[in-house]
Design an enzyme around this catalytic site. Structure first.
Site, PDB file in Angstrom:
ATOM      1  N   GLN A 192     -12.524  -3.809 -14.236  1.00  0.00           N
ATOM      2  CA  GLN A 192     -13.431  -4.966 -14.224  1.00  0.00           C
ATOM      3  C   GLN A 192     -12.793  -6.180 -13.546  1.00  0.00           C
ATOM      4  O   GLN A 192     -13.491  -6.977 -12.896  1.00  0.00           O
ATOM      5  CB  GLN A 192     -13.893  -5.309 -15.646  1.00  0.00           C
ATOM      6  N   SER A 238       5.177   6.063 -10.388  1.00  0.00           N
ATOM      7  CA  SER A 238       6.438   5.765  -9.720  1.00  0.00           C
ATOM      8  C   SER A 238       7.300   7.020  -9.577  1.00  0.00           C
ATOM      9  O   SER A 238       7.130   8.004 -10.294  1.00  0.00           O
ATOM     10  CB  SER A 238       7.194   4.692 -10.503  1.00  0.00           C
ATOM     11  N   GLU A 328       9.028   7.245  -2.981  1.00  0.00           N
ATOM     12  CA  GLU A 328       8.896   5.795  -3.133  1.00  0.00           C
ATOM     13  C   GLU A 328      10.279   5.148  -3.089  1.00  0.00           C
ATOM     14  O   GLU A 328      10.517   4.189  -2.352  1.00  0.00           O
ATOM     15  CB  GLU A 328       8.203   5.495  -4.455  1.00  0.00           C
ATOM     16  N   HIS A 329      11.186   5.651  -3.912  1.00  0.00           N
ATOM     17  CA  HIS A 329      12.567   5.163  -3.951  1.00  0.00           C
ATOM     18  C   HIS A 329      13.502   6.315  -3.593  1.00  0.00           C
ATOM     19  O   HIS A 329      13.396   7.392  -4.178  1.00  0.00           O
ATOM     20  CB  HIS A 329      12.955   4.670  -5.349  1.00  0.00           C
ATOM     21  N   HIS A 421     -21.789  -4.895  30.580  1.00  0.00           N
ATOM     22  CA  HIS A 421     -20.348  -5.140  30.640  1.00  0.00           C
ATOM     23  C   HIS A 421     -19.927  -5.344  32.098  1.00  0.00           C
ATOM     24  O   HIS A 421     -19.215  -6.303  32.432  1.00  0.00           O
ATOM     25  CB  HIS A 421     -19.573  -3.954  30.048  1.00  0.00           C
TER      26      HIS A 421
END
Length: 434
Positions: A192, A238, A328-329, A421
């Site tokens: 929300q 993670s 990620e790491h 064009h």
């Protein structure tokens, strides 16, 4: 408890399973629920926020206390220890110093016939930052999102974060926000909150970019509103992947694996090493350190399902597996990490050497800790100042430069069937030829 795998094919299959750990049927069901929440907020605004906050957070929110008051912001400083305030200020300084060096500069270049080409960077007008609540408070998340937005020059930056059952917000989060220069904070969370930032309500402004991590509902909401607003990324659980050789300290490696696992039951903690003895010792250390772990249930579940030690024939093979996983790491706890880093192609952040645990990057090193997950490091990068900037191309042509390219434009436009064009250039060329 830390499972050891030594067959390459099995290791690859396990890494693929771990990378896909959030792609299940439950997500489809949740997306339908999130869509209903987002649409309700879009239609009913603050009334829907009040209803969902009561339902999901157990707090009887009112429109008049959606925004955190100045008195609450002031009081937050009295509610945290000085040592924590000092740590927040140190982290803010480090993060700001790093991100100020990363601001792209507008530029122009001049062509042989006087034409000017360039690029101009400008910030978005409004940014909305989501700061999760739930299992823990995250002042570091505030800093990692707020600092790049402020350094980029965003005029209006707002924060949403879920309240506790009594409506309170963590004082460390409120202090971190103020240290970063943000005082517009709203006590609303979940899907929300994302919908409110995307579409606006009577109280919460519509923003241009939303950043910040959250649970699966927050992530799905960001996915649904993308296009109406920009987003930083669709973050998953993670993960850390550690490449280590016999020079690594097994206690330190185990601690780094557990540091990732304590985040979430879906967090992944992976060791790849050519040393079977190290893998075994790390496994023992993981079990020992888990015994008195304050977040044992969460951490143990993550290790059981998504913890893994892979024994390979060489560090080169370890890096190949890491590149396939795109963590990620990535920690390089090896004797010569700089020799190995040249082989790394895909990783959100790389931590070199045994004295650089991933936790340093989470808090005070300076580079952003909001990183691509679930294999997205193959094509994505960390949150940065550029998340809150957009670029505009600059083009100015002169008579000489227009004459030089006019025929090519005419031919290309005609080939594509775009007569106007071609005509737009012909008319100018005819005027110049007179």
């Amino acid at each position: 408890m830390l499972r050891i795998v030594s067959h390459l094919a099995e290791a690859q299959a396990e890494l693929e399973r771990i990378c896909d750990r959030t792609h299940d049927d439950a997500v489809v069901h949740r997306e339908a629920s999130v869509r209903e929440i987002v649409q309700a907020v879009q239609r009913r605004g603050d009334a829907a926020l009040i209803e969902f906050t009561q339902e999901f957070d157990g707090f009887a929110l009112q429109a008049e206390n959606l925004r955190v008051s100045g008195a609450e912001l002031d009081a937050a400083y009295q509610q945290i220890p000085k040592e924590l305030l000092d740590a927040i200020r140190l982290a803010h300084h480090q993060i700001e110093a790093f991100h100020r060096q990363r601001v792209p500069k507008s530029w122009v270049q001049f062509g042989a016939d006087g034409e000017v080409l360039g690029k101009r960077y400008t910030p978005v007008d409004r940014a909305g930052l989501y700061v999760p609540g739930g299992r823990a408070a995250y002042p570091s998340t505030v800093l990692m999102n707020a600092v790049p937005a402020k350094v980029a020059g965003v005029e209006r930056v707002v924060i949403t974060t879920p309240p506790g059952p009594d409506g309170s917000l963590n004082p460390a989060v409120l202090v971190a926000a103020q240290e970063a220069g943000i005082e517009e904070i709203y006590r609303v969370g979940g899907a929300q909150a994302i919908a409110a930032l995307a579409y606006g309500t009577a109280t919460i402004p519509k923003v241009d970019v939303i950043s910040g991590p959250g649970n699966i509902y927050v992530t799905l909401a960001k996915k649904l509103v993308y296009g109406t607003v920009g987003i930083d990324s669709l973050a998953g659980p993670s993960e850390v992947l550690i490449i280590a050789d016999r020079s690594a300290n097994p206690r330190w490696v185990a601690a780094d694996l557990l540091a990732q696992a304590e985040h979430d039951p879906l967090a992944a903690a992976i060791l790849i090493t050519p040393d079977l003895e190290l893998a075994t010792q790390v496994g023992f250390e993981v079990e020992r350190q888990l015994q008195d772990h304050p977040r044992r249930l969460v951490t143990e579940k993550a290790i059981a399902h998504y913890g893994l030690a892979i024994v390979v024939d060489s560090l080169e093979t370890a890096v190949k597996l890491s590149n396939q996983f795109a963590p990620e790491h990535l920690e390089l706890e090896v004797e010569d990490p700089w020799a190995l880093v040249e082989q790394v192609r895909h990783a959100g952040a790389i931590f070199l050497g045994s004295l650089t645990p991933e936790a340093i990057g989470d808090y005070v090193a300076g580079p952003n800790h909001t990183l691509p997950t679930s294999g997205a490091a193959r094509y994505a990068s960390a949150l940065s100042v550029e998340t809150f900037l957009k670029s505009s191309s600059l083009i100015e042509y002169t008579a000489a430069s227009l004459q030089r390219v006019a025929r090519a434009v005419d031919v290309l436009a005609t080939a594509e069937g775009l007569e106007s064009h071609a005509e737009s250039v012909r008319l100018r060329q005819q005027s110049l030829d007179r």
